[in-house]
Design a protein around this motif. Structure first.
Motif, PDB file in Angstrom:
ATOM      1  N   LEU A  42       0.836  -1.203   0.000  1.00 58.48           N
ATOM      2  CA  LEU A  42       0.000   0.000   0.000  1.00 58.48           C
ATOM      3  C   LEU A  42       0.870   1.251   0.000  1.00 58.48           C
ATOM      4  O   LEU A  42       1.466   1.605   1.022  1.00 58.48           O
ATOM      5  N   PRO A  43       0.950   1.949  -1.130  1.00 63.13           N
ATOM      6  CA  PRO A  43       1.699   3.209  -1.130  1.00 63.13           C
ATOM      7  C   PRO A  43       0.937   4.289  -0.367  1.00 63.13           C
ATOM      8  O   PRO A  43      -0.285   4.421  -0.491  1.00 63.13           O
ATOM      9  N   ALA A  44       1.650   5.041   0.459  1.00 69.64           N
ATOM     10  CA  ALA A  44       1.041   6.145   1.204  1.00 69.64           C
ATOM     11  C   ALA A  44       0.815   7.327   0.260  1.00 69.64           C
ATOM     12  O   ALA A  44       1.690   7.662  -0.546  1.00 69.64           O
ATOM     13  N   LYS A  45      -0.335   7.955   0.373  1.00 65.04           N
ATOM     14  CA  LYS A  45      -0.568   9.145  -0.458  1.00 65.04           C
ATOM     15  C   LYS A  45       0.347  10.274  -0.005  1.00 65.04           C
ATOM     16  O   LYS A  45       1.052  10.901  -0.805  1.00 65.04           O
ATOM     17  N   VAL A  46       0.356  10.532   1.314  1.00 62.93           N
ATOM     18  CA  VAL A  46       1.280  11.510   1.906  1.00 62.93           C
ATOM     19  C   VAL A  46       1.825  10.898   3.190  1.00 62.93           C
ATOM     20  O   VAL A  46       1.114  10.817   4.198  1.00 62.93           O
ATOM     21  N   PRO A  47       3.081  10.444   3.203  1.00 67.19           N
ATOM     22  CA  PRO A  47       3.662   9.857   4.415  1.00 67.19           C
ATOM     23  C   PRO A  47       3.723  10.883   5.535  1.00 67.19           C
ATOM     24  O   PRO A  47       4.183  12.012   5.322  1.00 67.19           O
ATOM     25  N   PRO A  48       3.270  10.537   6.739  1.00 73.67           N
ATOM     26  CA  PRO A  48       3.203  11.528   7.815  1.00 73.67           C
ATOM     27  C   PRO A  48       4.542  12.084   8.250  1.00 73.67           C
ATOM     28  O   PRO A  48       4.626  13.227   8.690  1.00 73.67           O
ATOM     29  N   HIS A  49       5.639  11.305   8.132  1.00 75.95           N
ATOM     30  CA  HIS A  49       6.940  11.770   8.595  1.00 75.95           C
ATOM     31  C   HIS A  49       7.798  12.367   7.477  1.00 75.95           C
ATOM     32  O   HIS A  49       8.908  12.826   7.729  1.00 75.95           O
ATOM     33  N   GLY A 111       9.800  -3.442   8.816  1.00 74.28           N
ATOM     34  CA  GLY A 111      11.172  -3.782   9.163  1.00 74.28           C
ATOM     35  C   GLY A 111      11.430  -3.633  10.646  1.00 74.28           C
ATOM     36  O   GLY A 111      10.721  -2.902  11.346  1.00 74.28           O
ATOM     37  N   SER A 112      12.464  -4.309  11.126  1.00 78.77           N
ATOM     38  CA  SER A 112      12.755  -4.285  12.554  1.00 78.77           C
ATOM     39  C   SER A 112      13.101  -2.880  13.051  1.00 78.77           C
ATOM     40  O   SER A 112      12.700  -2.490  14.155  1.00 78.77           O
ATOM     41  N   THR A 113      13.829  -2.105  12.273  1.00 84.06           N
ATOM     42  CA  THR A 113      14.168  -0.748  12.715  1.00 84.06           C
ATOM     43  C   THR A 113      12.927   0.136  12.768  1.00 84.06           C
ATOM     44  O   THR A 113      12.797   0.986  13.654  1.00 84.06           O
ATOM     45  N   ASP A 114      11.994  -0.053  11.833  1.00 81.56           N
ATOM     46  CA  ASP A 114      10.740   0.699  11.868  1.00 81.56           C
ATOM     47  C   ASP A 114       9.904   0.293  13.081  1.00 81.56           C
ATOM     48  O   ASP A 114       9.259   1.134  13.713  1.00 81.56           O
ATOM     49  N   PHE A 115       9.925  -0.990  13.409  1.00 83.84           N
ATOM     50  CA  PHE A 115       9.179  -1.468  14.577  1.00 83.84           C
ATOM     51  C   PHE A 115       9.634  -0.735  15.843  1.00 83.84           C
ATOM     52  O   PHE A 115       8.816  -0.358  16.686  1.00 83.84           O
ATOM     53  N   LEU A 116      10.928  -0.501  15.956  1.00 89.22           N
ATOM     54  CA  LEU A 116      11.458   0.162  17.147  1.00 89.22           C
ATOM     55  C   LEU A 116      11.088   1.640  17.217  1.00 89.22           C
ATOM     56  O   LEU A 116      11.271   2.278  18.257  1.00 89.22           O
ATOM     57  N   ASP A 120       6.950   6.785  17.975  1.00 87.53           N
ATOM     58  CA  ASP A 120       6.905   8.065  17.267  1.00 87.53           C
ATOM     59  C   ASP A 120       5.766   8.125  16.250  1.00 87.53           C
ATOM     60  O   ASP A 120       5.538   9.175  15.641  1.00 87.53           O
ATOM     61  N   TRP A 121       5.078   7.017  16.029  1.00 84.73           N
ATOM     62  CA  TRP A 121       4.003   6.962  15.048  1.00 84.73           C
ATOM     63  C   TRP A 121       2.688   7.437  15.664  1.00 84.73           C
ATOM     64  O   TRP A 121       2.501   7.393  16.887  1.00 84.73           O
ATOM     65  N   HIS A 122       1.767   7.843  14.803  1.00 87.43           N
ATOM     66  CA  HIS A 122       0.405   8.151  15.239  1.00 87.43           C
ATOM     67  C   HIS A 122      -0.265   6.864  15.735  1.00 87.43           C
ATOM     68  O   HIS A 122      -0.456   5.926  14.974  1.00 87.43           O
ATOM     69  N   ARG A 123      -0.530   6.806  17.042  1.00 91.68           N
ATOM     70  CA  ARG A 123      -1.132   5.629  17.682  1.00 91.68           C
ATOM     71  C   ARG A 123      -0.321   4.355  17.415  1.00 91.68           C
ATOM     72  O   ARG A 123      -0.865   3.252  17.345  1.00 91.68           O
ATOM     73  N   GLY A 124       1.002   4.556  17.279  1.00 89.36           N
ATOM     74  CA  GLY A 124       1.871   3.436  16.927  1.00 89.36           C
ATOM     75  C   GLY A 124       1.871   2.321  17.954  1.00 89.36           C
ATOM     76  O   GLY A 124       1.918   1.138  17.590  1.00 89.36           O
ATOM     77  N   LEU A 125       1.829   2.673  19.234  1.00 84.39           N
ATOM     78  CA  LEU A 125       1.865   1.641  20.275  1.00 84.39           C
ATOM     79  C   LEU A 125       0.534   0.900  20.401  1.00 84.39           C
ATOM     80  O   LEU A 125       0.442  -0.090  21.123  1.00 84.39           O
ATOM     81  N   GLU A 126      -0.477   1.358  19.670  1.00 85.25           N
ATOM     82  CA  GLU A 126      -1.755   0.649  19.656  1.00 85.25           C
ATOM     83  C   GLU A 126      -1.829  -0.361  18.511  1.00 85.25           C
ATOM     84  O   GLU A 126      -2.760  -1.181  18.473  1.00 85.25           O
ATOM     85  N   LEU A 127      -0.887  -0.310  17.589  1.00 84.71           N
ATOM     86  CA  LEU A 127      -0.944  -1.209  16.433  1.00 84.71           C
ATOM     87  C   LEU A 127      -0.946  -2.687  16.830  1.00 84.71           C
ATOM     88  O   LEU A 127      -1.722  -3.467  16.264  1.00 84.71           O
ATOM     89  N   PRO A 128      -0.108  -3.125  17.810  1.00 85.78           N
ATOM     90  CA  PRO A 128      -0.145  -4.542  18.180  1.00 85.78           C
ATOM     91  C   PRO A 128      -1.425  -4.942  18.903  1.00 85.78           C
ATOM     92  O   PRO A 128      -1.649  -6.126  19.154  1.00 85.78           O
TER      93      PRO A 128
END
Length: 224
Positions: A42-49, A111-116, A120-128
């Protein structure tokens, strides 16, 4: 490796600016290791970062992705984020997919580095808590690093080799992968400098870049 996610659908998001062979190998490794039914890119239309500076048009990135996965078993392209509000948040996309296809079990591939960087993501810690996650270890960080990160942010238990269950949430599965140091920034820099990109991007993508260089250089030469 344990295969607890058999038949699930993988979701690999990103800016894909442009798609390169590292992206494809991540998707393939996750699909094969976990027996996924398919992986949707899924390509992002506008990546948030990252924003839109230096970003290829969404339609072009989508077209390049379709060319890149042609003939690759189990890989498809999904244009959903092109229709959603911007910026393109993974939490919103995964929530929308669950609403649209409630019978499908989705696995978020990253990727593992992105997981770490999830804090910093929008609601990133809620993804799991929302979806299973496949952590593709492109850089050889290893299980201990992933477990240490889990310790910091969630209560969890081990369900098998490489499989961790978030309490009141979903599974986090580590997928080993041979190191492949390719990045989109490397591809952009080499192409804009007139250097060879063979082996870095799928041949169909390389051919499009060579045939219509202005479409790429006009965007990639923009300073961040």
């Amino acid at each position: 490796m344990s295969r607890p996610l058999f038949g699930s659908v993988g979701i690999l998001g990103g800016s894909f600016n442009p798609v390169h062979n590292g992206h494809l190998r991540m998707a393939i490794e996750a699909r094969e290791a976990l027996d996924l039914a398919r992986v949707e890119l899924l390509p992002a239309k506008v990546p948030p970062h990252k924003g839109e500076s230096g970003l290829l048009d969404f339609g072009l990135r989508f077209s390049l992705l379709r060319q890149a996965v042609e003939g690759v078993e189990g890989l498809v392209v999904n244009a959903l984020e092109g229709e959603m509000p911007v910026p393109s948040y993974s939490y919103a996309t995964l929530s929308r997919l669950r609403e649209m296809f409630p019978a499908t079990n989705y696995v978020f591939v990253l990727g593992s580095t992105d997981f770490l960087t999830l804090p910093d993501w929008h609601r990133g810690l809620e993804l799991p808590l929302l979806t299973d996650i496949a952590v593709v270890d492109r850089l050889g960080l290893g299980q201990a690093v992933v477990d240490g990160f889990l310790d910091t942010h969630w209560d969890w238990r081990e369900e098998g080799p490489g499989v961790r269950r978030i309490v009141a949430g979903r599974r986090v599965v580590l997928v080993p992968m041979a190191r492949l140091d390719i990045s989109a920034s490397m591809v952009r820099e080499k192409f804009c400098a007139g250097l060879e990109t063979s082996g870095l991007v799928p041949e169909a993508v390389r051919g499009r870049m060579l045939a219509e260089p202005h479409l790429f250089k006009d965007r990639w030469n923009v300073s961040p």
